[in-house]
Scaffold this motif. Sequence first.
Motif, PDB file in Angstrom:
ATOM      1  N   SER A   1       0.971  -1.145   0.000  1.00  0.00           N
ATOM      2  CA  SER A   1      -0.408   0.224  -0.014  1.00  0.00           C
ATOM      3  C   SER A   1       1.294   1.239   0.060  1.00  0.00           C
ATOM      4  CB  SER A   1      -0.956   0.200   1.102  1.00  0.00           C
ATOM      5  OG  SER A   1      -0.202  -0.518   2.481  1.00  0.00           O
TER       6      SER A   1
ATOM      7  N   THR B   1       1.935   4.727  -1.174  1.00  0.00           N
ATOM      8  CA  THR B   1       1.479   5.617  -1.855  1.00  0.00           C
ATOM      9  C   THR B   1       2.437   6.654  -1.919  1.00  0.00           C
ATOM     10  OG1 THR B   1       0.687   6.579   0.470  1.00  0.00           O
ATOM     11  CG2 THR B   1      -1.016   5.310  -0.915  1.00  0.00           C
TER      12      THR B   1
ATOM     13  N   ARG C   1      -3.260   8.985  -0.176  1.00  0.00           N
ATOM     14  CA  ARG C   1      -3.614   7.592   0.325  1.00  0.00           C
ATOM     15  C   ARG C   1      -4.612   7.839   1.054  1.00  0.00           C
ATOM     16  NH1 ARG C   1      -0.048   4.434   2.470  1.00  0.00           N
ATOM     17  NH2 ARG C   1      -0.257   3.786   4.152  1.00  0.00           N
ATOM     18  N   HIS C   2      -5.073   6.193   0.591  1.00  0.00           N
ATOM     19  CA  HIS C   2      -6.545   6.137   1.898  1.00  0.00           C
ATOM     20  C   HIS C   2      -6.451   6.219   2.746  1.00  0.00           C
ATOM     21  CE1 HIS C   2      -7.758   6.708  -3.029  1.00  0.00           C
ATOM     22  NE2 HIS C   2      -9.012   6.250  -2.245  1.00  0.00           N
TER      23      HIS C   2
ATOM     24  N   ILE D   1      -7.392   1.917   3.702  1.00  0.00           N
ATOM     25  CA  ILE D   1      -5.414   0.631   4.218  1.00  0.00           C
ATOM     26  C   ILE D   1      -5.676   0.223   4.839  1.00  0.00           C
ATOM     27  CG2 ILE D   1      -3.316   1.242   3.666  1.00  0.00           C
ATOM     28  CD1 ILE D   1      -3.585   3.522   1.456  1.00  0.00           C
TER      29      ILE D   1
ATOM     30  N   SER E   1      -8.190  -2.656   5.722  1.00  0.00           N
ATOM     31  CA  SER E   1      -8.058  -3.502   3.908  1.00  0.00           C
ATOM     32  C   SER E   1      -7.360  -4.468   4.286  1.00  0.00           C
ATOM     33  CB  SER E   1      -8.471  -2.886   2.711  1.00  0.00           C
ATOM     34  OG  SER E   1      -7.530  -1.574   2.409  1.00  0.00           O
ATOM     35  N   ASN E   2      -5.538  -4.259   4.733  1.00  0.00           N
ATOM     36  CA  ASN E   2      -4.453  -4.878   4.651  1.00  0.00           C
ATOM     37  C   ASN E   2      -4.310  -5.726   5.290  1.00  0.00           C
ATOM     38  OD1 ASN E   2      -2.926  -3.254   3.096  1.00  0.00           O
ATOM     39  ND2 ASN E   2      -1.542  -1.942   4.782  1.00  0.00           N
TER      40      ASN E   2
ATOM     41  N   THR F   1       3.135  -8.018   4.660  1.00  0.00           N
ATOM     42  CA  THR F   1       2.790  -6.909   3.943  1.00  0.00           C
ATOM     43  C   THR F   1       3.609  -5.534   4.020  1.00  0.00           C
ATOM     44  OG1 THR F   1      -0.029  -7.883   4.728  1.00  0.00           O
ATOM     45  CG2 THR F   1       0.823  -5.049   4.874  1.00  0.00           C
TER      46      THR F   1
ATOM     47  N   GLU G   1       5.186  -1.375   3.362  1.00  0.00           N
ATOM     48  CA  GLU G   1       4.663   0.089   2.043  1.00  0.00           C
ATOM     49  C   GLU G   1       6.406  -0.130   1.736  1.00  0.00           C
ATOM     50  OE1 GLU G   1       2.297   2.717   2.948  1.00  0.00           O
ATOM     51  OE2 GLU G   1       1.270   1.557   3.343  1.00  0.00           O
TER      52      GLU G   1
ATOM     53  N   ASN H   1      -2.896  -2.757  -2.956  1.00  0.00           N
ATOM     54  CA  ASN H   1      -3.786  -1.942  -2.553  1.00  0.00           C
ATOM     55  C   ASN H   1      -3.793  -0.530  -1.600  1.00  0.00           C
ATOM     56  OD1 ASN H   1      -5.814  -1.919  -0.455  1.00  0.00           O
ATOM     57  ND2 ASN H   1      -5.070  -2.120   1.594  1.00  0.00           N
ATOM     58  N   SER H   2      -4.835   0.421  -2.782  1.00  0.00           N
ATOM     59  CA  SER H   2      -4.469   1.098  -3.285  1.00  0.00           C
ATOM     60  C   SER H   2      -3.292   1.882  -3.252  1.00  0.00           C
ATOM     61  CB  SER H   2      -5.486   2.605  -2.192  1.00  0.00           C
ATOM     62  OG  SER H   2      -6.935   2.458  -2.929  1.00  0.00           O
ATOM     63  N   ALA H   3      -2.057   1.130  -4.230  1.00  0.00           N
ATOM     64  CA  ALA H   3      -1.022   2.137  -3.958  1.00  0.00           C
ATOM     65  C   ALA H   3      -0.766   3.144  -4.898  1.00  0.00           C
ATOM     66  CB  ALA H   3       0.012   1.226  -4.793  1.00  0.00           C
TER      67      ALA H   3
END
Length: 267
Positions: free
Chosen positions: A47, A49, A53-54, A58, A61-62, A78, A80, A99-101
């Motif tokens: 994720s 970003t 950034r959501h 995040i 959802s992670n 997981t 960043e 994941n919303s990266a």
Amino acid sequence: MMHRFLATIALLAMGQATPNPHLPPPTYDRVAPVLPKKLDDAVLILSKTNGWRHIEHIPHSNMVLADIAANLGHASYTTENAAIFNDAQLRHFSVVVLNSASGDFLTKDQRAAFARFVARGGGVVALHAAGDNSHKAPWYVDTIIGTTFTGHPGGQDQFQSAQVMVDQPQHPVMAGVTLPWKPVDEWYSFDVNPQTRGMSILARIDEGSYRPGAKLTMGTHPVIWTNPAAKGRVVYSALGHNPQNYDDPNYRRILTNAIRWAGHFGH
């Protein structure tokens, strides 16, 4: 009077200096993480970003994605840290979940390693902001998205329920989805139907069931698709702005199906 003026200037400067958590300064990771031992045939959840950034979804959802991997009988990792996109470490994973990266989060060398991962059959599940227009690298746009994000409704219309229509119910990613389904989400629009650029549409939204606005109306409005031209299995879903979307039984089933399918798990 002068003291009051200076105090006002100081307060304004402090306000301007306050970082926006939705827009972290772009960074490029150079030092790869140390992976756990015996991590093979695993799920990478990234994720990173460098764009929007959501922060709302995040963290949750992670956890949901890691739980899905565990229920499929596979370890997950997981992070960043985009420096994990190197040939040696990517070989520990069967599927990468973006994941919303957002933003161009990979260096040239990291992007080349990602391309080689997909070329040798690695799977990709890209979610929500992984398909927004902050991604500029041609390989990423052509392989992962296949179209260009143009926006979503704003103001009171930002989150609306919309009717999801399944175009390919026989596809493994859509197996078991219960219809009718009208989730509440932030609905992305795109400049063209990605099918015109070779993507295979799995699901779309009925624009008559919500208010997209004149500038965001697409007519045929895809929301989940795959890239059949990629050697690895690539699926993109525009859903998933809010944390609760990942607890929706239908969406959790789609995410489970997508990770299983992209990773060749159980096949």
